[in-house]
Enzyme design. Structure first.
Site, PDB file in Angstrom:
ATOM      1  N   PRO A 101       0.823  -1.211   0.000  1.00  0.00           N
ATOM      2  CA  PRO A 101       0.000   0.000   0.000  1.00  0.00           C
ATOM      3  C   PRO A 101       0.859   1.264   0.000  1.00  0.00           C
ATOM      4  O   PRO A 101       1.905   1.311   0.651  1.00  0.00           O
ATOM      5  CB  PRO A 101      -0.797  -0.102   1.311  1.00  0.00           C
ATOM      6  N   SER A 103       0.359   3.921   1.475  1.00  0.00           N
ATOM      7  CA  SER A 103       0.398   4.528   2.789  1.00  0.00           C
ATOM      8  C   SER A 103       1.429   3.894   3.717  1.00  0.00           C
ATOM      9  O   SER A 103       1.677   4.401   4.802  1.00  0.00           O
ATOM     10  CB  SER A 103      -0.984   4.442   3.449  1.00  0.00           C
ATOM     11  N   CYS A 104       2.036   2.786   3.298  1.00  0.00           N
ATOM     12  CA  CYS A 104       3.027   2.094   4.122  1.00  0.00           C
ATOM     13  C   CYS A 104       4.432   2.438   3.666  1.00  0.00           C
ATOM     14  O   CYS A 104       4.736   2.420   2.483  1.00  0.00           O
ATOM     15  CB  CYS A 104       2.845   0.585   4.041  1.00  0.00           C
ATOM     16  N   VAL A 105       5.285   2.761   4.615  1.00  0.00           N
ATOM     17  CA  VAL A 105       6.668   3.080   4.287  1.00  0.00           C
ATOM     18  C   VAL A 105       7.547   1.868   4.362  1.00  0.00           C
ATOM     19  O   VAL A 105       7.273   0.885   4.932  1.00  0.00           O
ATOM     20  CB  VAL A 105       7.249   4.174   5.201  1.00  0.00           C
TER      21      VAL A 105
END
Length: 105
Positions: A101, A103-105
């Protein structure tokens, strides 16, 4: 493009090990990835999220946010963290054979 041998099958992956072709995914591949991430055995609740992610990704063309998983998938955020500790969307999307995703680092 890099490949990986998962559950006896060679699949296309990116540099972080996320599958790049969701059509190559199988349930045994998901179980093998989960075991590698320390999430095994997968319960019906795990599969509920994995199946939601795959269906939503196929319909929307992108990974859902954690808020969408809560609202559209009906899975409380607290439960997501219990099922997939240390990054529920990051881990569940990898197990589901989907991209990491945004939004995930």
């Amino acid at each position: 493009m890099p490949t990986a041998d998962i559950a006896g099958v060679t699949v296309d992956v990116n540099e972080e090990g996320y599958m790049t072709d969701p059509q190559q995914w199988t349930r045994p591949i998901g179980e093998a990835i989960a075991a590698d991430l320390g999430i095994a055995p997968l319960t019906d609740k795990h599969w509920q999220l994995i199946e939601f992610l795959q269906k939503d990704y196929a319909e929307q063309g992108q990974m859902p946010t954690i808020r969408r998983v809560k609202n559209a998938g009906g899975i409380p955020i607290k439960e997501l963290y219990e099922l997939f500790p240390g990054g529920p969307l990051k881990k569940s999307s990898k197990i589901a054979g989907l991209p990491k995703p945004a939004s995930c680092v």
